[in-house]
Structures are given as C-alpha cells and as structure tokens.
Design a protein around this motif. Structure first.
Motif, short mmCIF file in Angstrom:
data_model
loop_
_atom_site.label_atom_id
_atom_site.label_comp_id
_atom_site.label_asym_id
_atom_site.label_seq_id
_atom_site.Cartn_x
_atom_site.Cartn_y
_atom_site.Cartn_z
N ASP A 231 -10.21 24.22 -34.31
CA ASP A 231 -10.40 23.63 -33.34
C ASP A 231 -11.64 24.90 -32.63
OD1 ASP A 231 -11.87 22.07 -31.47
OD2 ASP A 231 -9.32 21.85 -30.52
N ALA A 232 -12.96 25.09 -32.17
CA ALA A 232 -13.49 26.39 -31.51
C ALA A 232 -12.96 27.20 -33.03
CB ALA A 232 -12.88 26.07 -29.80
N ARG A 233 -12.38 27.79 -32.15
CA ARG A 233 -11.89 28.94 -33.06
C ARG A 233 -10.65 29.45 -32.89
NH1 ARG A 233 -16.64 31.80 -33.75
NH2 ARG A 233 -15.64 33.71 -34.84
N LYS A 234 -9.89 29.04 -32.39
CA LYS A 234 -8.59 28.53 -32.34
C LYS A 234 -7.72 27.69 -34.40
CE LYS A 234 -5.44 26.04 -30.37
NZ LYS A 234 -5.02 25.20 -29.08
N MET A 235 -7.38 28.25 -34.83
CA MET A 235 -6.88 27.85 -36.43
C MET A 235 -5.32 27.34 -36.46
SD MET A 235 -7.17 29.01 -40.11
CE MET A 235 -8.89 29.64 -39.92
N THR A 236 -4.77 26.16 -36.49
CA THR A 236 -3.35 25.80 -36.57
C THR A 236 -3.05 25.39 -38.00
OG1 THR A 236 -3.81 23.79 -35.10
CG2 THR A 236 -3.21 25.78 -34.09
N VAL A 237 -1.63 25.56 -37.82
CA VAL A 237 -1.80 23.94 -39.51
C VAL A 237 0.38 23.37 -38.84
CG1 VAL A 237 -0.16 24.45 -41.02
CG2 VAL A 237 -1.74 26.06 -41.27
N GLU A 238 0.06 22.36 -39.14
CA GLU A 238 1.72 21.96 -38.50
C GLU A 238 2.99 21.47 -39.13
OE1 GLU A 238 0.46 17.52 -38.59
OE2 GLU A 238 -1.09 17.38 -37.06
N THR B 206 6.82 21.09 -34.73
CA THR B 206 5.89 22.53 -34.61
C THR B 206 5.02 22.37 -35.12
OG1 THR B 206 6.32 23.73 -36.93
CG2 THR B 206 8.62 23.43 -35.06
N VAL B 207 3.93 23.53 -34.43
CA VAL B 207 2.49 23.98 -34.40
C VAL B 207 2.46 24.94 -35.27
CG1 VAL B 207 -0.09 24.35 -34.32
CG2 VAL B 207 2.00 21.88 -34.06
N PHE B 208 1.93 26.39 -36.23
CA PHE B 208 1.64 27.31 -36.25
C PHE B 208 0.07 28.39 -35.95
CE2 PHE B 208 0.56 30.87 -38.30
CZ PHE B 208 1.21 32.32 -38.54
N THR B 209 0.07 28.88 -34.60
CA THR B 209 -0.71 28.71 -34.07
C THR B 209 -1.46 30.87 -34.44
OG1 THR B 209 -0.86 27.29 -32.49
CG2 THR B 209 -2.60 28.89 -32.51
N PHE B 210 -2.77 31.01 -35.74
CA PHE B 210 -3.27 32.33 -35.49
C PHE B 210 -3.21 32.69 -34.37
CE2 PHE B 210 -3.45 29.49 -40.12
CZ PHE B 210 -3.01 30.93 -41.02
N SER B 211 -2.82 33.93 -34.84
CA SER B 211 -3.61 35.19 -33.44
C SER B 211 -3.41 35.96 -33.60
CB SER B 211 -2.66 35.45 -32.59
OG SER B 211 -1.38 36.20 -33.11
N SER C 32 6.18 26.46 -45.90
CA SER C 32 7.70 26.42 -44.40
C SER C 32 6.50 26.97 -43.39
CB SER C 32 8.77 27.23 -44.64
OG SER C 32 9.80 26.79 -43.64
N VAL C 33 6.48 26.21 -43.20
CA VAL C 33 5.63 26.17 -41.51
C VAL C 33 6.54 26.40 -41.26
CG1 VAL C 33 3.26 25.22 -40.03
CG2 VAL C 33 3.09 25.21 -42.29
N THR C 34 6.80 27.37 -40.06
CA THR C 34 6.98 26.83 -38.86
C THR C 34 6.58 27.49 -36.98
OG1 THR C 34 8.13 29.10 -38.62
CG2 THR C 34 9.66 27.30 -39.26
N ALA C 35 6.83 26.91 -35.66
CA ALA C 35 5.79 27.38 -34.64
C ALA C 35 6.00 29.48 -35.10
CB ALA C 35 6.43 27.25 -33.13
#
Length: 762
Positions: A138-145, A45-50, A108-111
């Motif tokens: 990436d660009a202005r998107k931040m994620t965590v695996e 999974t990948v958590f994406t900040f919004s 813990s990191v989930t989607a």
C-alpha cells in the motif's frame, strides 16, 4: 547456486505489482495461497517491513542470493533489508528434523517476525513462494497478515509438458513460464523437443538436424479435421542451440525445476527422417510433416544405424540435462512399415519376437539399457506397455488411466496425465468465441477435480503413482499469447492437484484464491483465460419425460437471467432460480449479471423437440472412449452435438456397429426419422457403410422403412427421412461401421469410429 528469491524477471514484477493487486482487494476478498497449503492458521497480527527489518540466513542457505531480493525491495520501498546472522525480523533456516517431509516448509508471520524453516533448500524456496503470494503493498508500505503455514507436497512429481515441435517458443517465453511454474510449486518441466513437425535441439554430430529437420515447408491453417487441408505456404522452424539449452536448464534448476527432455522414438520421427532417410524402413524421401497427426513412417527397428544414431543423439543430450529421467516417447507408433520391412522382419525372427508389438518392446528395452548404462532411467508414454513393460521404466499414462494402473500393479512407477482430464490444448469452454483448440473439453473444474489415485489401486499399489502432469501440445498454439491462454489458469489447478492433500481441496475455495491470483497474472503480462465463471449447464430427464435444463455460474454475488424465445437476456428477463423444463423447440439464451453489468459471454443452446424426447433407448453395443455421455439420454434430449464433438452429445462406436432401439411408450403415427452422423476421416471418424431405420408395433417384428449409403459432407451429416406414415411403438436404427480404415487413408489399419447423435422421431 540456488536463487531462493526467484529470478530478477519474476520477483521484481511480483513485489512491485503487489501494489496493483492490493488495489483489487475491494473486489477480491480472499487472498490465500495456491496451491492450498497442508495447514494454514491466520491470526490477527500484521508484519510491517521497515528499514530496520533484517534477514537472518541460516546454515546451508547461500546469502549471496539475497542480493537480488534487496534490489527488488529497494525499487519498491526505497531501501535495502540488511542481511546478517543476528537479524530478528526475517529468519530463514533449514531443519529437516523440524520439517520432516522433503520440499516441506513452515512459514510463521507475527507482528515482530517472519520465519521460514524448510526441510531442504527446496522447502525454503517454496516457503518464499507462499510468502510472495501473501504480501500486501500500500503506497510504499509492505505488510503480511499474521499466519502459521505448515506445508508439504502430496506428490513428488508435479509436472507440465510443453510441445515445441508443432510450434516453436523462444527461450524468453520458456523462462517466463518457468517462473510461473516455480511460483506455484511445479517442480518438473517436460520439454517435448522432437516430433514429426520439427526437431528442436542442436546435435552437433548430425548438422542436418539443424539445417533440414528443424524446418517444415509450410503449416496447416485451421483444424486437422478440415478437408481439404489448407496451408500457409510459409517455411517454419527453429531450434535451441546447446548453449541455450544449458542456460534454460540452469535457469530452471535455480527455481527447483527439473527439466526432462523428450527425444521421440520409435514413432513421430518424420522430421529426423527428412534429414537422414536411411533411418526409415523405405529409405525415403521424407519431409517434416506440415499438419498434425500420426504417420506411418517411423524409425526402422531392424536397422543398426537407427540405434547408432539415437545413441549418438543421446550422448549429446545427456550432458545438457542432469535429470534422472529421459523421456523417449514410445507413443503412437504405427507398425505398417515394420510389417513389410525386410530388416524389421529379420529382427523379429532373429530376436525370437512374436510380432511387431514385441518389436516395439525390443526397441524400447534396448534404448532403456543404453540409458541405464549412462546412469539414467527412462520415462515413456503408456504405449511402452506394448509387448511387455521394459524393466525399470516409468509409465506416463496419457491415453487414459489404464496404463498407470497397469504399471502400478506391476510395481512400476507411473505418472498420471490422462488426456481426458489434464490436456491443456483442449477447449476450456464450449462458447463459440473460444479460440481454435485440439478438440476435447477440459474446463478448469474438470482439471481441478481430477484424482490421480484411482479406486482400482490398493494402498500399496498407490505408492507407485509418483505424481501428475498436465500436457500442452502446441498444434493450435501459434504464439506465446495463445499458449498462455491454454496454460493458465489451468496449470494452477494442476498445481493444487499435485501439491495439496486430497482432503484439503475445495473448488469453491480455489476459485476465491484464483480470482486474486488472476490480477497478479494479468500484471505479470500473462494472457490468462477468464472463462471459468461463465455459465455452464446440465441436462436431465424429468418424471414426465421432459428435458430439464440447469444453469450455473461460480461468480459470487451474481444472478443469471434467461429467455426461451431466442432474444438476448436483460435484467428484465426471467431470473434463474432452479432447473426448468424445455416445453417447445427453440433457443435458450442466458447471461450472468454482476449488479447491472453483464459478465462474460452470452450462453445459447438450441433445442429440437420430437416424439422420442426422454424415451427409453436400448443400445446393443456400448459407446467407447470419450464419446459417451454416460447413458442413452443424450441420444433423445433434443440437443444436437456440435461440430467440435466435445460437448458430450456424441456417441462413438470404435470398430463396432450402431444398433439402437427407441421405445415410444405406445403405438403412434411415425412419419419423420432422423439422426446426425459425424464424418471426419482425418480424425478416424467414418460414415456408416449402411444406415437403416426400422419400425415395429410389438418390438419383435421390424420393417425397414429407410436406407442410406452415402454421406458426402465433411463434418455433420444430418439424416432427415420422410417416410409413409406408419403406426409404430419401436424405432430401430442400425449403422454398419466402416470397420478397419482402408489403405491410403489416414491411420490405415486402425479401427474406424462411428459417431452419431440424436435419434429423431416425429
């Protein structure tokens, strides 16, 4: 107030610079966490900040501290993350029942969610440091695996020592490094504030410490071993005001780092004595030292004013540092002045002490009792064992591991910090391009592979080893950039020793994670060394008594190309695949190539072949200290030791004579004999009083064929003896040790070292 999201200085850089780090992912495939967690399991999974990602802060966590985080996040993403109790995206909690170990955490990191549960405030903080290291931008998107991390430290004490006496570093540099220590879960900063070369902390009761003791007339240029010494002629110094100290201590506490101050006693006192000469045995005059070393003038242990002074100093130090421990030094205290001082001799008599070593124990015990009365405990270097260990003292074992072992066996707490393994002022590569350093050799791999719990300790005794520390002495760190090159990335290796379970350590895996972290360190403007992937070597003896050379690099996907004729290697040179024999004198050169591009510096090693190569050598006295490659092969391997005496080629005899016999295997003609002698009086390395060579056909009857009594060069003295050709199978070399260093010389009264290398027979 605990700032769980790091400082404005560090965290804004970390978050924003993840953009740059992510760009390097094509070359660096292993992101990972340093230090390696106790357990980590990745998922797909990948958590994406919004904009709707909120932060829920549990009980016991001060939500005001998240204001800074939102400021940083806003700079990167253009929006803030709302903070409220009902948010579901990011959750922070303290739950000591769920996370049992102090400073431990679960991440813990989930989607859909990121959660961090800490045993305590420190646990939540360290969970956030791991999260920082896992962020992608990436660009202005931040994620965590996606992953689940369960983590806690192996040792409760995880430290770095910094000497600011030899060279002074301003507050902004100290805070910058504290930020990095926190990121890698180091929790103790040992601040070495006083020494012979400068007093660095304001003491209001003694203003001359600021106006006199904080400065020296000039500073040595080059290495201490050089003779004569050369100086820059420039006044040097500085000190921290008490307000600055308070600010740094608070800054560190907000990052869960305890600062332990060190006020040196009874030795390393020249700077203090320069302002208050009545505290010395002779009354002076004294001056702050302008070069590095050990000096005979120390605090007078028979003078009551000495103890009044030190107690008054500590009375101003203690309110500045809330730490449980105060470091009082105790190391490298010559007894020369005490032996001739009437006051010290009277103290020995009045206190029914056996000798000056027990006088040191009296000194330490007395200061310990004073600190105990103030609710503090002492830490001292392992010399505080002299004359009996002060009750309740914690030993910091630096001369080797013996002090820590002895303390643990007596059920005293100990911190392992052995010079041979974790000194950061030593060289980290043997390449000639390496900047001037202390003299030893502690590459990244050597630090990483150090194990603080020795086999001499039982399971019960091992509990008294509270942790591990790396020490940075600043003699050859004249600027923050020089210091950073010595500190990093070796402090990351120390962090993994201190935090990571022994069974989870793996040097290859560490290097994969480090290569990712190096990009981050660079973007954080840390002048981190990058020599760890360059060529290293090892020498061994083949069955045919030939020297075999093995080359190695840890750089993934690379190849080594080498030559044996002294020419620079290229992609057209011979490709290294396995150890090879050295069959002729000459220079081996090698280079690492990543694709078509050379990586790092070119490797060079000179070989000098002769009749004794690989032959049996018998030593009457065994080498001591670090001057011993483990067996006698280094004396007949065709490689001459370097002038830095840190390459494992030199054999050292401390107060003992050299006597070595080479067996050539059969009777043959001998006409040339040789050996290399190292002479550095400023390093206690003395030439032999007499050096002789003897030959024998049967190993019983020897005939002297050469004698030498003068060795003039400061540094390496090559001995080349041409003798009348003689038939011999055995060659015996004898070197008479200087013994005790004479009066008027550096460290008079100590045992002299006799250092030799390569027994040459032709």
């Amino acid at each position: 107030m605990i700032n769980l999201f790091n400082s404005r200085k560090l965290f804004v850089k970390v978050i924003c610079l993840m953009l740059f780090v992510t760009q390097a992912q094509a070359q660096v495939k292993e992101q990972g966490i340093i230090p390696q967690p106790f357990k980590i399991q990745k998922n797909n999974t990948v958590f994406t900040f919004s904009r709707s990602s909120g932060i829920a802060v549990g009980n016991g966590i001060d939500s005001d501290n998240l204001t800074f985080f939102n400021q940083y996040f806003h700079q990167l993403a253009g929006y803030n993350l709302p903070i409220n109790k009902t948010a579901t995206a990011i959750k922070l909690n303290i739950d000591s029942a769920n996370v049992e170990q102090p400073e431990g955490y679960k991440l813990s990191v989930t989607a859909k969610q990121i959660s961090i549960t800490g045993h305590d405030q420190a646990g939540v903080f360290y969970g956030l440091q791991s999260l920082v290291q896992l962020l992608h931008a990436d660009a202005r998107k931040m994620t965590v695996e996606g992953c689940v991390v369960e983590d806690h430290p192996r040792f409760s004490y995880r430290g770095m020592h910094l000497d600011v006496s030899r060279h002074f570093f301003k507050v902004d540099a100290i805070e910058k490094w504290i930020d990095l220590l926190a990121l890698y879960k180091i929790n103790t900063f040992h601040w070495h504030l006083t020494d012979d070369q400068g007093w660095r902390i304001e003491i209001k009761k003694y203003p001359l410490l600021q106006s006199i003791s904080a400065y020296r007339d000039e500073t040595i240029i080059g290495h201490k071993r050089d003779s004569p010494h050369v100086f820059d002629g420039k006044r040097y110094g500085g000190y921290y005001t008490q307000e600055e100290v308070k600010a740094v201590v608070k800054y560190a506490m907000e990052r869960h780092i305890t600062i332990i101050p060190e006020i040196e006693m009874p030795g390393h006192a020249l700077a203090a004595l320069s302002a208050y000469p009545q505290l010395g045995c002779t009354g002076g005059p004294y001056k702050a030292a302008t070069f590095w070393g050990i000096f005979d003038d120390v605090y007078c242990a028979g003078n009551e004013e000495t103890f009044t002074f030190l107690q008054n100093v500590l009375d101003e130090v203690l309110p500045l540092f809330p730490s449980k421990y105060i470091h009082i030094g105790g190391d490298e205290c010559p007894k020369t002045k005490w032996k001739t001082c009437p006051k010290c001799q009277k103290r020995i008599k009045d206190e029914h002490l056996k000798d000056e070593h027990e006088l040191q124990s009296y000194f330490i015990s007395r200061m310990e009792k004073y600190l105990n009365s103030k609710g503090r405990q002492i830490i001292g270097w392992d010399e505080i064992l002299e004359g009996g260990l002060a009750p309740g003292a914690t030993v910091m074992s630096w001369t080797g591991e013996e002090g820590g072992i002895a303390a643990a066996k007596q059920h005293h707490d100990a911190i392992m910090t052995p010079e041979k393994y974790v000194y950061l002022d030593y060289y980290q590569s043997l390449y000639s391009s390496e900047p001037l350093a202390g003299g030893g050799y502690t590459p990244l791999s050597k630090i990483y592979n150090y194990e603080p719990i020795t086999k001499e300790l039982t399971t019960d005794e091992a509990k008294y080893i509270k942790g591990v520390q790396a020490n940075a002495w600043s003699e050859y760190m004249a600027s923050p950039a020089q210091a950073e090159r010595q500190l990093f990335p070796r402090m990351l290796a120390l962090a993994e020793i201190a935090w990571t379970d022994k069974g989870n350590k793996n040097y290859a895996g560490f290097l994969k994670r480090l290569r990712y972290q190096q990009t981050l360190l660079k973007q954080l403007n840390i002048n981190s060394a990058n020599t760890f992937d360059e060529i290293t070597d090892s020498l061994s003896e083949s069955a045919g008594h030939e020297v075999q050379l093995a080359l190695n690099t840890t750089l993934p996907g690379s190849n080594i190309y080498y030559t044996t004729d002294g020419s620079a290697p290229t992609l057209k040179s011979k490709k290294y695949s396995k150890p090879f024999s050295i069959t002729a004198s000459g220079t081996v050169k090698a280079a690492v190539f990543s694709g078509a591009k050379q990586y790092g510096h070119m490797y060079e090693k000179d070989f000098h072949l002769h009749k004794a190569i690989g032959k049996s050598v018998t030593l009457t006295n065994q080498p001591k200290g670090g001057y011993n490659s483990g067996d006698a092969f280094g004396l007949v391997n065709g490689v001459f030791g370097n002038k830095l005496y840190n390459d494992g080629q030199w054999y050292g005899f401390n107060g003992e004579d050299l006597e070595a016999v080479v067996d050539l295997g059969k009777v043959q003609t001998v006409s040339q004999l040789g050996i290399n002698i190292l002479k550095y009086h400023w390093q206690k390395m003395w030439e032999p009083q007499v050096l002789t060579f003897e030959t024998s056909a049967d190993g019983k009857t020897y005939t002297e064929v050469y004698r030498q009594t003068t060795f003039n060069a400061n540094g390496i003295n090559p001995v080349h003896a041409s003798i009348k050709p003689i038939q011999a199978r055995y060659v015996r070399v004898k070197g008479t040790n200087k013994g005790i260093i004479p009066p008027g010389e550096y460290i008079a009264g100590a045992k002299a070292w006799l250092l030799v290398d390569e027994l040459i027979v032709d």
